[in-house]
Design an enzyme around this catalytic site. Structure first.
Site, PDB file in Angstrom:
ATOM      1  N   LYS A 155       0.834  -1.212   0.000  1.00 48.56           N
ATOM      2  CA  LYS A 155       0.000   0.000   0.000  1.00 48.56           C
ATOM      3  C   LYS A 155       0.873   1.268   0.000  1.00 48.56           C
ATOM      4  O   LYS A 155       0.646   2.175  -0.794  1.00 48.56           O
ATOM      5  CB  LYS A 155      -0.921   0.029   1.250  1.00 48.56           C
ATOM      6  CG  LYS A 155      -1.871  -1.162   1.337  1.00 48.56           C
ATOM      7  CD  LYS A 155      -2.802  -1.056   2.536  1.00 48.56           C
ATOM      8  CE  LYS A 155      -2.114  -1.078   3.889  1.00 48.56           C
ATOM      9  NZ  LYS A 155      -1.404  -2.336   4.194  1.00 48.56           N
ATOM     10  N   ARG A 186     -10.009   0.664   8.343  1.00 51.70           N
ATOM     11  CA  ARG A 186      -9.566  -0.721   8.531  1.00 51.70           C
ATOM     12  C   ARG A 186     -10.669  -1.581   9.105  1.00 51.70           C
ATOM     13  O   ARG A 186     -10.541  -2.802   9.140  1.00 51.70           O
ATOM     14  CB  ARG A 186      -8.424  -0.722   9.534  1.00 51.70           C
ATOM     15  CG  ARG A 186      -7.043  -0.885   8.946  1.00 51.70           C
ATOM     16  CD  ARG A 186      -6.071  -0.748  10.079  1.00 51.70           C
ATOM     17  NE  ARG A 186      -4.798  -1.329   9.793  1.00 51.70           N
ATOM     18  CZ  ARG A 186      -3.789  -0.688   9.215  1.00 51.70           C
ATOM     19  NH1 ARG A 186      -3.943   0.531   8.802  1.00 51.70           N
ATOM     20  NH2 ARG A 186      -2.640  -1.301   9.045  1.00 51.70           N
ATOM     21  N   ARG A 216      11.750  -5.345   5.288  1.00 50.18           N
ATOM     22  CA  ARG A 216      11.495  -3.942   4.918  1.00 50.18           C
ATOM     23  C   ARG A 216      12.393  -3.018   5.749  1.00 50.18           C
ATOM     24  O   ARG A 216      12.596  -3.219   6.946  1.00 50.18           O
ATOM     25  CB  ARG A 216      10.041  -3.566   5.182  1.00 50.18           C
ATOM     26  CG  ARG A 216       9.832  -2.056   5.022  1.00 50.18           C
ATOM     27  CD  ARG A 216       8.407  -1.604   5.093  1.00 50.18           C
ATOM     28  NE  ARG A 216       7.677  -2.189   6.188  1.00 50.18           N
ATOM     29  CZ  ARG A 216       6.359  -2.133   6.298  1.00 50.18           C
ATOM     30  NH1 ARG A 216       5.655  -1.552   5.366  1.00 50.18           N
ATOM     31  NH2 ARG A 216       5.768  -2.685   7.326  1.00 50.18           N
ATOM     32  N   ARG A 234      11.056  -0.881  11.413  1.00 50.56           N
ATOM     33  CA  ARG A 234       9.871  -0.609  12.231  1.00 50.56           C
ATOM     34  C   ARG A 234       9.732  -1.623  13.358  1.00 50.56           C
ATOM     35  O   ARG A 234       9.945  -2.824  13.157  1.00 50.56           O
ATOM     36  CB  ARG A 234       8.615  -0.662  11.343  1.00 50.56           C
ATOM     37  CG  ARG A 234       8.324   0.661  10.675  1.00 50.56           C
ATOM     38  CD  ARG A 234       7.256   0.597   9.631  1.00 50.56           C
ATOM     39  NE  ARG A 234       6.030  -0.077  10.022  1.00 50.56           N
ATOM     40  CZ  ARG A 234       4.944  -0.128   9.251  1.00 50.56           C
ATOM     41  NH1 ARG A 234       4.948   0.459   8.073  1.00 50.56           N
ATOM     42  NH2 ARG A 234       3.869  -0.769   9.647  1.00 50.56           N
ATOM     43  N   ARG A 273      -0.140  -8.903  13.358  1.00 53.15           N
ATOM     44  CA  ARG A 273      -0.724  -7.917  12.435  1.00 53.15           C
ATOM     45  C   ARG A 273      -1.501  -8.625  11.317  1.00 53.15           C
ATOM     46  O   ARG A 273      -2.564  -8.173  10.909  1.00 53.15           O
ATOM     47  CB  ARG A 273       0.377  -7.052  11.814  1.00 53.15           C
ATOM     48  CG  ARG A 273       0.912  -6.042  12.799  1.00 53.15           C
ATOM     49  CD  ARG A 273       2.215  -5.457  12.332  1.00 53.15           C
ATOM     50  NE  ARG A 273       2.104  -4.716  11.095  1.00 53.15           N
ATOM     51  CZ  ARG A 273       3.119  -4.494  10.265  1.00 53.15           C
ATOM     52  NH1 ARG A 273       4.327  -4.972  10.548  1.00 53.15           N
ATOM     53  NH2 ARG A 273       2.942  -3.819   9.166  1.00 53.15           N
TER      54      ARG A 273
HETATM   55  P1  AP5 Z   1       4.837  -1.557   1.847  1.00 52.58           P
HETATM   56  O1  AP5 Z   1       4.518  -0.764   0.632  1.00 52.58           O
HETATM   57  O2  AP5 Z   1       5.532  -0.847   2.971  1.00 52.58           O
HETATM   58  O3  AP5 Z   1       3.517  -2.323   2.366  1.00 52.58           O
HETATM   59  P2  AP5 Z   1       2.249  -1.787   3.157  1.00 52.58           P
HETATM   60  O4  AP5 Z   1       1.056  -2.482   2.604  1.00 52.58           O
HETATM   61  O5  AP5 Z   1       2.217  -0.280   3.161  1.00 52.58           O
HETATM   62  O6  AP5 Z   1       2.599  -2.385   4.576  1.00 52.58           O
HETATM   63  P3  AP5 Z   1       2.436  -1.767   6.013  1.00 52.58           P
HETATM   64  O7  AP5 Z   1       3.147  -2.714   6.920  1.00 52.58           O
HETATM   65  O8  AP5 Z   1       2.885  -0.324   6.066  1.00 52.58           O
HETATM   66  O9  AP5 Z   1       0.924  -1.851   6.224  1.00 52.58           O
HETATM   67  P4  AP5 Z   1       0.200  -1.888   7.553  1.00 52.58           P
HETATM   68  O10 AP5 Z   1      -1.193  -1.753   7.087  1.00 52.58           O
HETATM   69  O11 AP5 Z   1       0.497  -3.017   8.427  1.00 52.58           O
HETATM   70  O12 AP5 Z   1       0.876  -0.661   8.341  1.00 52.58           O
HETATM   71  P5  AP5 Z   1       0.405   0.833   8.671  1.00 52.58           P
HETATM   72  O13 AP5 Z   1       1.594   1.684   8.635  1.00 52.58           O
HETATM   73  O14 AP5 Z   1      -0.791   1.227   7.876  1.00 52.58           O
HETATM   74  O15 AP5 Z   1       5.702  -2.833   1.394  1.00 52.58           O
HETATM   75  C1  AP5 Z   1       6.164  -3.777   2.338  1.00 52.58           C
HETATM   76  C2  AP5 Z   1       7.510  -4.364   1.878  1.00 52.58           C
HETATM   77  O16 AP5 Z   1       7.325  -5.082   0.656  1.00 52.58           O
HETATM   78  C3  AP5 Z   1       8.594  -3.304   1.572  1.00 52.58           C
HETATM   79  O17 AP5 Z   1       9.846  -3.810   1.930  1.00 52.58           O
HETATM   80  C4  AP5 Z   1       8.510  -3.107   0.053  1.00 52.58           C
HETATM   81  O18 AP5 Z   1       9.749  -2.692  -0.497  1.00 52.58           O
HETATM   82  C5  AP5 Z   1       8.120  -4.524  -0.386  1.00 52.58           C
HETATM   83  N1  AP5 Z   1       7.286  -4.524  -1.599  1.00 52.58           N
HETATM   84  C6  AP5 Z   1       6.280  -3.651  -1.911  1.00 52.58           C
HETATM   85  N2  AP5 Z   1       5.730  -3.975  -3.097  1.00 52.58           N
HETATM   86  C7  AP5 Z   1       6.412  -5.095  -3.517  1.00 52.58           C
HETATM   87  C8  AP5 Z   1       6.301  -5.937  -4.670  1.00 52.58           C
HETATM   88  N3  AP5 Z   1       5.405  -5.671  -5.639  1.00 52.58           N
HETATM   89  N4  AP5 Z   1       7.126  -7.008  -4.754  1.00 52.58           N
HETATM   90  C9  AP5 Z   1       8.059  -7.278  -3.783  1.00 52.58           C
HETATM   91  N5  AP5 Z   1       8.204  -6.510  -2.682  1.00 52.58           N
HETATM   92  C10 AP5 Z   1       7.381  -5.442  -2.549  1.00 52.58           C
HETATM   93  O19 AP5 Z   1      -0.096   0.644  10.181  1.00 52.58           O
HETATM   94  C11 AP5 Z   1       0.806   0.347  11.217  1.00 52.58           C
HETATM   95  C12 AP5 Z   1       0.035   0.190  12.527  1.00 52.58           C
HETATM   96  O20 AP5 Z   1      -0.623   1.427  12.868  1.00 52.58           O
HETATM   97  C13 AP5 Z   1      -1.097  -0.854  12.519  1.00 52.58           C
HETATM   98  O21 AP5 Z   1      -0.614  -2.165  12.789  1.00 52.58           O
HETATM   99  C14 AP5 Z   1      -1.989  -0.317  13.658  1.00 52.58           C
HETATM  100  O22 AP5 Z   1      -1.441  -0.610  14.932  1.00 52.58           O
HETATM  101  C15 AP5 Z   1      -1.900   1.170  13.460  1.00 52.58           C
HETATM  102  N6  AP5 Z   1      -2.955   1.683  12.542  1.00 52.58           N
HETATM  103  C16 AP5 Z   1      -2.756   2.312  11.340  1.00 52.58           C
HETATM  104  N7  AP5 Z   1      -3.929   2.621  10.785  1.00 52.58           N
HETATM  105  C17 AP5 Z   1      -4.891   2.192  11.637  1.00 52.58           C
HETATM  106  C18 AP5 Z   1      -6.303   2.211  11.579  1.00 52.58           C
HETATM  107  N8  AP5 Z   1      -6.966   2.745  10.529  1.00 52.58           N
HETATM  108  N9  AP5 Z   1      -6.978   1.634  12.606  1.00 52.58           N
HETATM  109  C19 AP5 Z   1      -6.340   1.089  13.657  1.00 52.58           C
HETATM  110  N10 AP5 Z   1      -5.003   1.039  13.774  1.00 52.58           N
HETATM  111  C20 AP5 Z   1      -4.278   1.598  12.764  1.00 52.58           C
END
Ligand code: AP5
Length: 212
Positions: free
Chosen positions: A13, A87, A126, A152, A163
């Protein structure tokens, strides 16, 4: 354009959001980035910090309040891309109310599909450049030698499984919610990042041609 990126942790994402926002000239609203910025500034409620680090979900009310304020910023007037919000179904219902109150509607909800077996490996390797926010993968997209890398807290093995479980238990209920509204577009998230971008743009193109 108002679009939402949905997908499990590690589905890409953040990677896709950066490219799409650059292309469309709209801001990326990542609730994860906003929480991490508050954590870095020492202003995040310690209870939420503990939830995040352990891989759980921060309570809906706190997240809704964050979005309510953010979408009033001047840079959101022409649209935005939500990454990681909503979410849960209560978050989605609240978002609808917040948008309706401002005369906005959602154009598309893009679901990045990646099998769970690939996600752990993506997350554990990552790294993010602290200065630029650029996302890297130690194997697939290695960082340059001068990057200031951050690992992270929730990308450690113990939190990653939790997660992914939280996504399956809570976020997955969002998909039928948006499907019933005719907004959901499924995109295969496996392949090179630029191949995934082409698929996302294809899905958005379909939205735009349906609108015209
Ligand atoms: P990346 O692009 O970073 O993936 P992502 O989907 O953004 O993963 P996140 O871990 O950031 O998502 P998340 O939803 O868990 O975290 P968030 O920050 O929103 O890619 C991941 C890896 O893969 C990288 O190394 C990249 O290089 C690689 N990659 C990407 N595309 C690729 C491809 N095509 N092929 C190969 N490799 C690839 O949330 C974090 C925390 O915040 C949550 O756990 C929760 O505690 C809290 N939080 C955030 N939002 C909310 C909400 N709305 N409600 C409640 N809690 C929340």
């Amino acid at each position: 354009m108002i679009a939402i990126l949905v997908g499990p942790p590690g589905s890409g994402k953040g990677t896709q959001a950066k490219v799409l926002c650059g292309k469309f000239g709209i801001p990326q609203i990542s609730t994860g980035d906003m929480l991490r910025a508050a954590k870095g500034a020492g202003t995040l409620d310690p209870r939420y910090r503990a939830i995040m680090d352990a891989g759980g979900l921060v309570p809906d009310e706190a997240m809704i309040e964050l979005i309510d304020k953010r979408i009033d910023d001047a840079d959101c007037k022409k649209g935005f891309l939500l990454d990681g919000f909503p979410r849960t179904v209560p978050q989605a219902e609240a978002l609808e109310r917040l948008l309706a109150g401002r005369g906005f509607t959602i154009d598309a909800v893009l679901q990045l599909d990646v099998a769970r077996s690939l996600l752990e490996e993506r997350l554990i390797h990552r790294r993010t450049d602290k200065r630029s926010g650029q996302i890297y993968h130690l194997v697939y997209n290695p960082p340059p030698p001068d990057a200031e890398l951050e690992h992270r807290a929730d990308d450690r093995q113990e939190a990653v499984g939790k997660r992914l479980d939280a996504y399956e238990a809570m976020t997955a209920a969002l998909l039928p919610y948006y499907e019933a509204k005719g907004l959901l577009r499924r995109v295969d998230g496996v392949g090179k990042p630029e191949e995934v971008t082409a698929r996302v743009l294809g899905a958005l193109g379909r939205v735009q041609s349906e609108e015209s």
